[in-house]
Scaffold this motif. Sequence first.
Motif, PDB file in Angstrom:
ATOM      1  N   VAL A 203       6.908  -2.430  -5.823  1.00 13.27           N
ATOM      2  CA  VAL A 203       6.854  -2.048  -7.238  1.00 13.27           C
ATOM      3  C   VAL A 203       6.938  -3.343  -8.032  1.00 13.27           C
ATOM      4  CG1 VAL A 203       7.915  -0.682  -9.069  1.00 13.27           C
ATOM      5  CG2 VAL A 203       7.978   0.147  -6.704  1.00 13.27           C
ATOM      6  N   ARG A 204       5.866  -3.674  -8.749  1.00 10.45           N
ATOM      7  CA  ARG A 204       5.792  -4.973  -9.430  1.00 10.45           C
ATOM      8  C   ARG A 204       4.874  -4.858 -10.640  1.00 10.45           C
ATOM      9  NH1 ARG A 204       2.325  -8.240  -4.726  1.00 10.45           N
ATOM     10  NH2 ARG A 204       0.393  -7.035  -4.931  1.00 10.45           N
ATOM     11  N   GLY A 205       4.721  -5.943 -11.386  1.00 10.04           N
ATOM     12  CA  GLY A 205       3.938  -5.919 -12.609  1.00 10.04           C
ATOM     13  C   GLY A 205       2.451  -5.750 -12.370  1.00 10.04           C
ATOM     14  N   GLU A 206       1.793  -5.159 -13.353  1.00 14.33           N
ATOM     15  CA  GLU A 206       0.361  -4.873 -13.260  1.00 14.33           C
ATOM     16  C   GLU A 206      -0.480  -6.135 -13.164  1.00 14.33           C
ATOM     17  OE1 GLU A 206      -2.956  -2.408 -15.897  1.00 14.33           O
ATOM     18  OE2 GLU A 206      -0.817  -2.023 -16.202  1.00 14.33           O
ATOM     19  N   ASP A 207       0.046  -7.282 -13.593  1.00 12.08           N
ATOM     20  CA  ASP A 207      -0.715  -8.519 -13.485  1.00 12.08           C
ATOM     21  C   ASP A 207      -0.983  -8.904 -12.041  1.00 12.08           C
ATOM     22  OD1 ASP A 207       2.151  -8.881 -13.469  1.00 12.08           O
ATOM     23  OD2 ASP A 207       1.804 -11.045 -13.462  1.00 12.08           O
ATOM     24  N   LEU A 208      -0.193  -8.363 -11.098  1.00 12.13           N
ATOM     25  CA  LEU A 208      -0.374  -8.671  -9.685  1.00 12.13           C
ATOM     26  C   LEU A 208      -1.289  -7.671  -8.976  1.00 12.13           C
ATOM     27  CD1 LEU A 208       3.270  -9.740  -8.801  1.00 12.13           C
ATOM     28  CD2 LEU A 208       1.299 -11.211  -9.224  1.00 12.13           C
ATOM     29  N   ALA A 209      -1.735  -6.636  -9.681  1.00 13.08           N
ATOM     30  CA  ALA A 209      -2.629  -5.658  -9.056  1.00 13.08           C
ATOM     31  C   ALA A 209      -3.906  -6.288  -8.509  1.00 13.08           C
ATOM     32  CB  ALA A 209      -2.962  -4.536 -10.044  1.00 13.08           C
ATOM     33  N   PRO A 210      -4.543  -7.265  -9.213  1.00 15.21           N
ATOM     34  CA  PRO A 210      -5.756  -7.865  -8.653  1.00 15.21           C
ATOM     35  C   PRO A 210      -5.541  -8.612  -7.338  1.00 15.21           C
ATOM     36  CG  PRO A 210      -5.620  -8.292 -11.014  1.00 15.21           C
ATOM     37  CD  PRO A 210      -4.292  -7.736 -10.590  1.00 15.21           C
ATOM     38  N   LEU A 211      -4.288  -8.962  -7.020  1.00 15.94           N
ATOM     39  CA  LEU A 211      -4.006  -9.646  -5.754  1.00 15.94           C
ATOM     40  C   LEU A 211      -3.890  -8.676  -4.585  1.00 15.94           C
ATOM     41  CD1 LEU A 211      -1.197 -12.138  -6.872  1.00 15.94           C
ATOM     42  CD2 LEU A 211      -3.650 -12.577  -6.721  1.00 15.94           C
ATOM     43  N   THR A 212      -3.711  -7.399  -4.892  1.00 18.01           N
ATOM     44  CA  THR A 212      -3.352  -6.443  -3.856  1.00 18.01           C
ATOM     45  C   THR A 212      -4.415  -6.266  -2.772  1.00 18.01           C
ATOM     46  OG1 THR A 212      -1.974  -5.319  -5.485  1.00 18.01           O
ATOM     47  CG2 THR A 212      -2.470  -4.119  -3.474  1.00 18.01           C
ATOM     48  N   PRO A 213      -5.707  -6.133  -3.094  1.00 19.68           N
ATOM     49  CA  PRO A 213      -6.686  -6.028  -2.002  1.00 19.68           C
ATOM     50  C   PRO A 213      -6.655  -7.228  -1.052  1.00 19.68           C
ATOM     51  CG  PRO A 213      -7.670  -5.295  -4.057  1.00 19.68           C
ATOM     52  CD  PRO A 213      -6.346  -5.902  -4.418  1.00 19.68           C
ATOM     53  N   LEU A 222      -3.459  -9.724  10.152  1.00 19.99           N
ATOM     54  CA  LEU A 222      -2.327 -10.174  10.967  1.00 19.99           C
ATOM     55  C   LEU A 222      -1.656  -9.045  11.731  1.00 19.99           C
ATOM     56  CD1 LEU A 222      -0.781 -12.637   8.362  1.00 19.99           C
ATOM     57  CD2 LEU A 222      -1.578 -13.282  10.659  1.00 19.99           C
ATOM     58  N   GLY A 223      -2.100  -7.818  11.514  1.00 18.90           N
ATOM     59  CA  GLY A 223      -1.482  -6.679  12.180  1.00 18.90           C
ATOM     60  C   GLY A 223      -0.116  -6.330  11.618  1.00 18.90           C
ATOM     61  N   LEU A 224       0.093  -6.578  10.319  1.00 24.01           N
ATOM     62  CA  LEU A 224       1.374  -6.325   9.682  1.00 24.01           C
ATOM     63  C   LEU A 224       1.375  -4.999   8.926  1.00 24.01           C
ATOM     64  CD1 LEU A 224       2.040  -9.886   8.172  1.00 24.01           C
ATOM     65  CD2 LEU A 224       2.573  -9.031  10.457  1.00 24.01           C
ATOM     66  N   ARG A 225       2.552  -4.512   8.640  1.00 24.99           N
ATOM     67  CA  ARG A 225       2.706  -3.279   7.885  1.00 24.99           C
ATOM     68  C   ARG A 225       2.150  -3.453   6.478  1.00 24.99           C
ATOM     69  NH1 ARG A 225       7.560  -3.557   7.879  1.00 24.99           N
ATOM     70  NH2 ARG A 225       8.070  -2.227   9.660  1.00 24.99           N
ATOM     71  N   VAL A 226       1.448  -2.438   6.014  1.00 26.29           N
ATOM     72  CA  VAL A 226       0.939  -2.445   4.629  1.00 26.29           C
ATOM     73  C   VAL A 226       1.797  -1.476   3.815  1.00 26.29           C
ATOM     74  CG1 VAL A 226      -1.005  -1.947   3.119  1.00 26.29           C
ATOM     75  CG2 VAL A 226      -1.402  -3.014   5.349  1.00 26.29           C
ATOM     76  N   PRO A 227       2.520  -1.966   2.822  1.00 24.01           N
ATOM     77  CA  PRO A 227       3.346  -1.069   2.003  1.00 24.01           C
ATOM     78  C   PRO A 227       2.501  -0.253   1.038  1.00 24.01           C
ATOM     79  CG  PRO A 227       3.451  -3.294   1.150  1.00 24.01           C
ATOM     80  CD  PRO A 227       2.637  -3.370   2.415  1.00 24.01           C
ATOM     81  N   THR A 228       3.144   0.682   0.376  1.00 26.28           N
ATOM     82  CA  THR A 228       2.531   1.413  -0.722  1.00 26.28           C
ATOM     83  C   THR A 228       2.827   0.640  -2.010  1.00 26.28           C
ATOM     84  OG1 THR A 228       2.836   3.508   0.419  1.00 26.28           O
ATOM     85  CG2 THR A 228       2.477   3.612  -1.949  1.00 26.28           C
ATOM     86  N   TYR A 229       1.903   0.692  -2.973  1.00 22.53           N
ATOM     87  CA  TYR A 229       2.025  -0.113  -4.189  1.00 22.53           C
ATOM     88  C   TYR A 229       2.163   0.747  -5.435  1.00 22.53           C
ATOM     89  CZ  TYR A 229       0.662  -4.135  -1.381  1.00 22.53           C
ATOM     90  OH  TYR A 229       0.626  -5.123  -0.433  1.00 22.53           O
ATOM     91  N   LEU A 230       2.962   0.235  -6.368  1.00 22.59           N
ATOM     92  CA  LEU A 230       3.083   0.816  -7.703  1.00 22.59           C
ATOM     93  C   LEU A 230       3.160  -0.352  -8.681  1.00 22.59           C
ATOM     94  CD1 LEU A 230       3.655   2.982  -9.856  1.00 22.59           C
ATOM     95  CD2 LEU A 230       6.059   2.928  -9.174  1.00 22.59           C
ATOM     96  N   HIS A 231       2.147  -0.482  -9.532  1.00 26.06           N
ATOM     97  CA  HIS A 231       2.114  -1.580 -10.493  1.00 26.06           C
ATOM     98  C   HIS A 231       2.498  -1.072 -11.881  1.00 26.06           C
ATOM     99  CE1 HIS A 231      -0.214  -3.480  -7.218  1.00 26.06           C
ATOM    100  NE2 HIS A 231       0.370  -4.566  -7.688  1.00 26.06           N
ATOM    101  N   LEU A 232       3.453  -1.775 -12.482  1.00 25.15           N
ATOM    102  CA  LEU A 232       4.082  -1.342 -13.723  1.00 25.15           C
ATOM    103  C   LEU A 232       3.397  -1.934 -14.951  1.00 25.15           C
ATOM    104  CD1 LEU A 232       7.737  -1.991 -12.523  1.00 25.15           C
ATOM    105  CD2 LEU A 232       6.567   0.226 -12.595  1.00 25.15           C
ATOM    106  N   PRO A 233       3.564  -1.292 -16.119  1.00 26.20           N
ATOM    107  CA  PRO A 233       3.012  -1.848 -17.359  1.00 26.20           C
ATOM    108  C   PRO A 233       3.618  -3.217 -17.666  1.00 26.20           C
ATOM    109  CG  PRO A 233       3.766   0.413 -17.679  1.00 26.20           C
ATOM    110  CD  PRO A 233       4.270  -0.015 -16.343  1.00 26.20           C
ATOM    111  N   LEU A 234       2.879  -4.022 -18.403  1.00 29.86           N
ATOM    112  CA  LEU A 234       3.314  -5.367 -18.743  1.00 29.86           C
ATOM    113  C   LEU A 234       3.891  -5.432 -20.152  1.00 29.86           C
ATOM    114  CD1 LEU A 234       0.306  -7.462 -17.366  1.00 29.86           C
ATOM    115  CD2 LEU A 234       2.470  -6.918 -16.223  1.00 29.86           C
ATOM    116  N   VAL A 235       4.734  -6.422 -20.365  1.00 25.54           N
ATOM    117  CA  VAL A 235       5.234  -6.732 -21.706  1.00 25.54           C
ATOM    118  C   VAL A 235       4.403  -7.886 -22.240  1.00 25.54           C
ATOM    119  CG1 VAL A 235       7.207  -7.485 -23.072  1.00 25.54           C
ATOM    120  CG2 VAL A 235       7.566  -6.035 -21.059  1.00 25.54           C
TER     121      VAL A 235
END
Length: 298
Positions: A203-213, A222-235
């Motif tokens: 759970v992090r800021g919406e500015d980081l959403a473009p990094l998620t893919p 790398l064969g690592l766990r992929v978490p679920t994402y929730l991007h929050l509104p920015l100030v």
Amino acid sequence: MTSRHPSYHGRFAPTPSGPLHAGSLVAALGSFLDARAHAGRWSLRIDDTDQARSRPEAIEEILAQLQAHGLVFDGEVVFQSRRTAHYEAALDRLETMGRLYRCNCTRARLRDWAEQHGQVIGAIGPIYPGFCRRQPAAADERHAWRFQVDDRQRRVADRRLGEVSQQLATEVGDPVLRRADGPIAYHLANVVDDHEMGITQVVRGEDLAPLTPLHVELAETLGLRVPTYLHLPLVTGPDGRKLSKTNQATPLDTRKATDNLRAAAGVLGLDTDVTDRVTVPELLDRWTAEWRDRHAIG
């Protein structure tokens, strides 16, 4: 009724280049409430891989600010600067898989290219032209390590934004995972740590959403766990830009914790119509219940 997810593990991961500000508090509060609403763990990680930007005194400020706002984390603080061996191991794996290449391109070379051919700006900044992908730098040359992304569409589900989709090769390009002067890039450290810490929800800021893919691409490679994402509104500030330490956002005043939390809760769409005499723990309990009603994972 509490939505129980005993395996839930969230985190807040600030960069210690300065104290927290109003935008940081939104990210911290949102991730805290999501963890508490699901009866899960909430960890604190200090993203200090780039020691040139990190300030030791900022770490103490961040800890004091979180405490003053009632945002109590579980377990010990994780410091990325102490985990370099884990990132080096991931780089070795990517090199063995043929997904890394050496890059000796200087800023001057890339600037000259942009001036002559026009710079293509992608989802997370200028797209690398691919010089060293076609002809990697020699091992004895000073070089960075770049990750070769797949030429395909990468789709990621977000709990608030819906689907985040990118053609990585044309919208992002090959990112640097280790700079020529040594520091590990945020992208790699982030996915390695989220996996090894057992993070299930980011759970992090919406500015980081473009990094998620890109992060999902790295994790799956790398064969690592992929978490679920929730991007929050920015100030945003008066100029419309996201509040950040780089544009001198005002540090949180710990003497005004209740007011700060109300402002952050308002950005998150929570009910802030409460009496002036309410305490910080009471506010957090109230918003935890409200968050559970609105954002519970099925």
